[in-house]
Design a protein around this motif. Structure first.
Motif, PDB file in Angstrom:
ATOM      1  N   UNK A 174       0.834  -1.207   0.000  1.00 49.23           N
ATOM      2  CA  UNK A 174       0.000   0.000   0.000  1.00 49.23           C
ATOM      3  C   UNK A 174       0.864   1.250   0.000  1.00 49.23           C
ATOM      4  N   UNK A 175       0.287   2.374  -0.443  1.00 45.69           N
ATOM      5  CA  UNK A 175       1.110   3.572  -0.566  1.00 45.69           C
ATOM      6  C   UNK A 175       1.601   4.071   0.794  1.00 45.69           C
ATOM      7  N   UNK A 176       0.836   3.794   1.844  1.00 49.11           N
ATOM      8  CA  UNK A 176       1.288   4.155   3.190  1.00 49.11           C
ATOM      9  C   UNK A 176       2.580   3.409   3.528  1.00 49.11           C
ATOM     10  N   UNK A 177       2.634   2.156   3.091  1.00 51.42           N
ATOM     11  CA  UNK A 177       3.819   1.348   3.380  1.00 51.42           C
ATOM     12  C   UNK A 177       5.015   1.834   2.574  1.00 51.42           C
ATOM     13  N   UNK A 178       4.732   2.275   1.336  1.00 56.71           N
ATOM     14  CA  UNK A 178       5.817   2.832   0.523  1.00 56.71           C
ATOM     15  C   UNK A 178       6.328   4.101   1.188  1.00 56.71           C
ATOM     16  N   UNK A 179       5.402   4.936   1.687  1.00 50.75           N
ATOM     17  CA  UNK A 179       5.787   6.160   2.375  1.00 50.75           C
ATOM     18  C   UNK A 179       6.708   5.880   3.557  1.00 50.75           C
ATOM     19  N   UNK A 180       6.336   4.880   4.347  1.00 48.67           N
ATOM     20  CA  UNK A 180       7.142   4.541   5.516  1.00 48.67           C
ATOM     21  C   UNK A 180       8.509   4.015   5.093  1.00 48.67           C
ATOM     22  N   UNK A 181       8.511   3.184   4.050  1.00 40.71           N
ATOM     23  CA  UNK A 181       9.770   2.622   3.540  1.00 40.71           C
ATOM     24  C   UNK A 181      10.710   3.728   3.054  1.00 40.71           C
ATOM     25  N   UNK A 182      10.130   4.672   2.288  1.00 39.77           N
ATOM     26  CA  UNK A 182      10.949   5.762   1.734  1.00 39.77           C
ATOM     27  C   UNK A 182      11.438   6.688   2.840  1.00 39.77           C
ATOM     28  N   UNK A 183      10.597   6.898   3.836  1.00 44.46           N
ATOM     29  CA  UNK A 183      10.999   7.719   4.966  1.00 44.46           C
ATOM     30  C   UNK A 183      12.240   7.101   5.619  1.00 44.46           C
ATOM     31  N   UNK A 184      12.148   5.809   5.768  1.00 48.77           N
ATOM     32  CA  UNK A 184      13.215   5.046   6.390  1.00 48.77           C
ATOM     33  C   UNK A 184      14.494   5.046   5.553  1.00 48.77           C
ATOM     34  N   UNK A 185      14.336   4.800   4.262  1.00 45.90           N
ATOM     35  CA  UNK A 185      15.500   4.560   3.413  1.00 45.90           C
ATOM     36  C   UNK A 185      15.961   5.794   2.656  1.00 45.90           C
ATOM     37  N   UNK A 186      15.053   6.706   2.334  1.00 41.54           N
ATOM     38  CA  UNK A 186      15.425   7.861   1.518  1.00 41.54           C
ATOM     39  C   UNK A 186      15.283   9.172   2.280  1.00 41.54           C
ATOM     40  N   UNK A 187      14.749   9.112   3.489  1.00 40.82           N
ATOM     41  CA  UNK A 187      14.597  10.326   4.271  1.00 40.82           C
ATOM     42  C   UNK A 187      13.488  11.246   3.794  1.00 40.82           C
ATOM     43  N   UNK A 188      12.454  10.680   3.162  1.00 40.51           N
ATOM     44  CA  UNK A 188      11.302  11.511   2.795  1.00 40.51           C
ATOM     45  C   UNK A 188      10.531  11.863   4.062  1.00 40.51           C
ATOM     46  N   UNK A 189       9.589  12.811   3.924  1.00 40.28           N
ATOM     47  CA  UNK A 189       8.827  13.259   5.091  1.00 40.28           C
ATOM     48  C   UNK A 189       8.064  12.092   5.717  1.00 40.28           C
ATOM     49  N   UNK A 190       8.025  12.106   7.058  1.00 40.22           N
ATOM     50  CA  UNK A 190       7.297  11.048   7.754  1.00 40.22           C
ATOM     51  C   UNK A 190       5.819  11.154   7.430  1.00 40.22           C
ATOM     52  N   UNK A 191       5.168  10.014   7.222  1.00 40.33           N
ATOM     53  CA  UNK A 191       3.724   9.996   6.986  1.00 40.33           C
ATOM     54  C   UNK A 191       3.306  10.398   5.572  1.00 40.33           C
ATOM     55  N   UNK A 192       4.282  10.660   4.685  1.00 38.71           N
ATOM     56  CA  UNK A 192       3.935  11.058   3.317  1.00 38.71           C
ATOM     57  C   UNK A 192       3.336   9.878   2.561  1.00 38.71           C
ATOM     58  N   UNK A 193       2.211  10.111   1.859  1.00 34.10           N
ATOM     59  CA  UNK A 193       1.598   9.030   1.089  1.00 34.10           C
ATOM     60  C   UNK A 193       1.285   9.467  -0.344  1.00 34.10           C
ATOM     61  N   UNK A 194       1.528  10.735  -0.658  1.00 30.71           N
ATOM     62  CA  UNK A 194       1.193  11.228  -1.991  1.00 30.71           C
ATOM     63  C   UNK A 194       2.070  10.539  -3.040  1.00 30.71           C
ATOM     64  N   UNK A 195       1.444   9.782  -3.943  1.00 29.16           N
ATOM     65  CA  UNK A 195       2.229   9.023  -4.912  1.00 29.16           C
ATOM     66  C   UNK A 195       3.185   9.910  -5.730  1.00 29.16           C
ATOM     67  N   UNK A 196       2.723  11.134  -6.056  1.00 20.34           N
ATOM     68  CA  UNK A 196       3.564  12.027  -6.862  1.00 20.34           C
ATOM     69  C   UNK A 196       4.836  12.382  -6.106  1.00 20.34           C
ATOM     70  N   UNK A 252       6.192  10.776  -3.604  1.00 19.72           N
ATOM     71  CA  UNK A 252       7.038   9.606  -3.386  1.00 19.72           C
ATOM     72  C   UNK A 252       7.765   9.213  -4.670  1.00 19.72           C
ATOM     73  N   UNK A 253       7.058   9.301  -5.795  1.00 15.02           N
ATOM     74  CA  UNK A 253       7.683   8.947  -7.071  1.00 15.02           C
ATOM     75  C   UNK A 253       8.820   9.917  -7.386  1.00 15.02           C
ATOM     76  N   UNK A 254       8.609  11.169  -7.048  1.00 17.82           N
ATOM     77  CA  UNK A 254       9.648  12.168  -7.313  1.00 17.82           C
ATOM     78  C   UNK A 254      10.896  11.868  -6.478  1.00 17.82           C
ATOM     79  N   UNK A 255      10.681  11.507  -5.206  1.00 13.76           N
ATOM     80  CA  UNK A 255      11.812  11.162  -4.339  1.00 13.76           C
ATOM     81  C   UNK A 255      12.570   9.975  -4.923  1.00 13.76           C
ATOM     82  N   UNK A 256      11.798   8.983  -5.419  1.00 18.07           N
ATOM     83  CA  UNK A 256      12.435   7.805  -6.012  1.00 18.07           C
ATOM     84  C   UNK A 256      13.227   8.212  -7.252  1.00 18.07           C
ATOM     85  N   UNK A 257      12.631   9.098  -8.053  1.00 22.14           N
ATOM     86  CA  UNK A 257      13.276   9.537  -9.300  1.00 22.14           C
ATOM     87  C   UNK A 257      14.633  10.175  -8.999  1.00 22.14           C
TER      88      UNK A 257
END
Ligand code: SF4
Lengths: 456, 263
Positions: A155-177, A179-184
């Motif tokens: 789920x996107x919530x889980x992706x948000x948590x994963x990215x927060x953990x691994x990429x340092x994105x904002x905690x609790x972020x779930x907006x696909x756009x 998150x995709x930008x952070x991944x990019x």
């Protein structure tokens, strides 16, 4: 219970997740229906595609040689791998010779099937999956759960948590756009640092020696444009005879896979780019033995669109991981037992035989019939669970004797009527765990007929 | 002419009403098959029949299925038609007897003369629309084998002209309202032994089907295949859903006022 049944029960136990997974995939099936409906020639295209594939499979050796020759003429180097180990060794050899430490890899189920990532990592080479979904499962240290949508179980919530953990994105972020930008951003660094790019192959064309890789994110292009070395790994069944056949398959693939008229990027490769190297690894890994089997040969027609997974009511509710194999779902339940029947012999039973997969398949593989054929094969090889076999022997013994069938039926109905509920609905009664048994009538049809119908 | 009544084992044992309803419908419509005034149409119920062998064949147990299939063949040898109220059992005989019956010619003959009840009424007896009254909201459950193996209708995956033989039979009844579904023909999850060995998925599939019908306001859940209804009905009763479960044969008899005198 089989391994699939146990894992599936676990998946179903989380009711809201199972329902969400089911709906996400059904949504794609519905998109596929809309797209298929938009082409009046849909059924004709399917027939054409299956004919081309049938032709291909009966001329496979010749077409592969033709492809090999033409690809070399274009300047590619062609390697042949008998199995997963050879595939991994060839790729590792190429990377080691050039002292490559960092590799980017666009989506390829074949490299998953061969276990390439862990193999290279053991040899000190960093591999980054550049398909967003594949990268997410890679970060989670998991296998893809679906051949087209590798992270559909997350789920996107889980992706948000994963990215927060691994990429340092904002905690609790779930907006696909977001998150995709952070991944990019992070993947861009990987692209820039990579010394080699690995891709899969969707279609290889014998006539030209070129091949096509389909992605929605353009990551095959990115991964092969910067580094000087491009390695393309393909199963030998990916071949098609002529460039003219390509259109048939490209029109079917995107529509069947995700309900898009066409995949966003269909990248064509004809030899290495100037100053670069192109290596193509042709992998058998059990495919030629499938080719030799009358019953299961047609499973090689598969273009890995994933439509059979999306339509499969069992896959949608049990999740790809419950199958315990790289290619899950209906097609996976055919090709995996071919590799190891003892290990994967229960997969053909993870199916209600509804037949939806056969009707959705763009290359007309008769999936549900092949699954049924597999069951016969499993029994013939003595691999069916003894308890089930005994049950079927007993049923057969009764059902071939009319008098015994009558007596057993009457006894069962009586027993059901007079037994207390706790006895009937015991732990052993899997039917009755969530369902009522039919209410046993006093008389069978036969008894009623004898009383009411005779002499009427 | 002889029409053999094929009453699958579980219908015989648990749903005698469905067997009786099938018989009544055949008694009502089969006489029109007589092309000459002196021709008689006889409906027989061969006593030697037990089961079509599907449970064994679906498990892959060919050796166990063979004698059961041979018994079926022998039971109906003297009939011109074999008609049964269960899409999946009829599909077994029509599509999966290859390799189970020793006599190839006899197998081909059996395949050609075996029909599912609705299919028989529409294609052989040429029944267009049935006159009767059934003032209820009805959800039709498509049996997968009926739909995709016997072609009783066009599945939602195929991009071909739409038709549906079961729907066609009930659609003309007075007062009937046929409901639509979000997923018109998804599997209910029965699948024979699948219902037992993959119990969790099977029940989730069934509950989802029931929910789809309920969402669209069905009061009666009807199907041409009693095996799907055995599974769905089991869930409906356990969950206390206010849905009446009926085989299409029962529904038609009730609508036409044909008495099914089974208690
Ligand atoms: S078997 Fe058919 S539907 Fe399934 S992935 Fe392959 S091509 Fe697609």
């Amino acid at each position: 219970m089989s391994a699939h049944a146990v894992a599936a029960a676990e998946f179903v136990a989380n009711g809201s997740r199972a329902a969400w997974h089911d709906q996400a995939l059904w949504f794609i099936r519905a998109k596929r229906d809309n797209q298929a409906r938009s082409l009046p020639e849909w059924e004709h295209l399917r027939e054409l595609a299956s004919q081309v594939k049938l032709h291909t499979m009966s001329n496979l050796a010749g077409l592969l040689e033709q492809f090999d020759e033409n690809a070399r003429r274009l300047g590619a180097r062609v390697h042949w791998a008998r199995d997963a180990a050879e595939h991994n060794a060839i790729i590792h050899g190429l990377l080691a010779e050039r002292s490559v430490r960092r590799v980017v890899k666009s989506k390829s189920m074949l490299t998953e099937e061969c276990g390439l990532n862990p193999y290279l990592e053991r040899h000190g080479i960093e591999v980054t999956d550049t398909d967003l979904g594949e990268w997410i499962v890679q970060l989670r240290d998991e296998a893809p759960s679906h051949i087209v949508l590798p992270a559909i179980h997350i789920k996107k919530e889980e992706v948000g948590a994963l990215f927060h953990d691994r990429l340092g994105t904002a905690a609790g972020a779930t907006d696909p756009k977001y998150l995709a930008e952070a991944a990019r951003q992070r993947l861009r660094q990987k692209f820039l640092a990579a010394e080699a790019g690995i891709t899969g192959v969707n279609f290889a064309i014998a006539e030209t020696g070129g091949f096509v890789v389909c992605t929605n994110e353009g990551n095959a292009d990115l991964g092969t444009s910067l580094p000087p070395l491009h390695i393309a790994a393909m199963g030998i069944e990916k071949i098609i005879p002529r460039a003219a056949d390509l259109g048939v398959f490209l029109r079917l693939l995107g529509r069947s896979a995700t309900g898009q008229p066409i995949t966003a990027y269909s990248s064509h490769f004809h030899g290495p780019r100037p100053g670069g190297e192109l290596h193509i690894v042709l992998v058998d890994n059990g495919r030629s033995s499938l080719l030799g089997s009358e019953d299961f040969r047609r499973s090689l027609n598969c273009i890995r669109c994933g439509a059979c997974l999306n339509t499969c009511p069992v896959f949608r509710r049990s999740g790809g991981h419950s199958y315990g194999v790289t290619v899950a779902g209906p097609i996976g339940s055919i090709i995996n037992p071919a590799r190891d029947a003892a290990e994967h012999g229960s997969l053909p039973y993870a199916c209600s035989l509804c037949g939806s997969c056969s009707d959705v398949c763009p290359v007309k593989i008769d999936l549900h019939n092949q699954l049924l054929t597999w069951r016969r094969e499993i029994v013939a090889r003595g691999l069916l669970a003894p308890a089930k076999r005994t049950m079927m022997r007993a049923a057969s013994f009764v059902l071939r004797r009319s008098w015994l069938y009558r007596a057993a039926g009457a006894a069962a109905r009586t027993a059901l009527r007079i037994s207390p509920r706790w006895l009937v609905y015991s732990r052993l009664n899997l039917w009755g765990r969530q369902r009522e048994l039919p209410e046993p009538p006093a008389k069978s049809f036969r008894a009623w007929y004898d009383e009411h119908q005779e002499g009427r | 002419m002889r029409i053999g009544l094929f009453i699958p084992c579980y219908v015989d044992q648990f749903y005698p009403r469905v067997g009786a309803a099938t018989l009544r419908l055949l008694e009502r419509f089969a006489p029109r098959l007589a092309t000459q005034p002196w021709q008689s149409v006889e409906i027989v119920y061969p006593r030697e029949q037990t089961c079509c062998g599907q449970p064994m064949a679906n498990a892959g147990c060919v050796e166990e299925a063979k004698p059961v299939a041979e018994r079926f063949l022998a039971a109906f040898r003297a009939c011109d038609y074999v008609v049964g109220p269960s899409g999946s059992c009829v599909a077994m005989v029509r599509k999966h007897y290859h390799g189970l019956i020793a006599d190839e010619a006899a197998r081909a003959q059996l395949e050609a003369k075996t029909f599912e009840l609705c299919e028989f009424l529409v294609d052989v007896a040429q029944v267009d629309e049935i006159a009767g009254n059934f003032a209820h909201r009805v959800g039709l459950h498509q049996s997968c084998h009926g739909l995709r193996e016997l072609d009783l209708g066009r599945g939602s995956e195929r991009m071909l002209p739409a038709f549906n033989k079961v729907r066609q039979l009930v659609a003309g009844l007075d007062g009937i309202e046929l409901t639509d579904l979000d997923r018109p023909d998804e599997c209910c999850g029965f699948g024979g032994t699948f219902a037992v060995f993959e119990e969790a998925v099977s029940c989730m599939m069934g509950r989802d089907r029931v929910a789809d019908h309920r969402r669209h306001g069905a009061e009666v859940l009807a199907s041409a295949d009693m095996s799907c209804l055995m599974h769905l009905g089991g869930l409906i009763r356990r969950d206390g859903e206010p849905l009446r479960v009926m085989h299409v044969a029962e529904l038609l008899c009730e609508a036409m006022g044909l008495r099914i005198d089974v208690d």
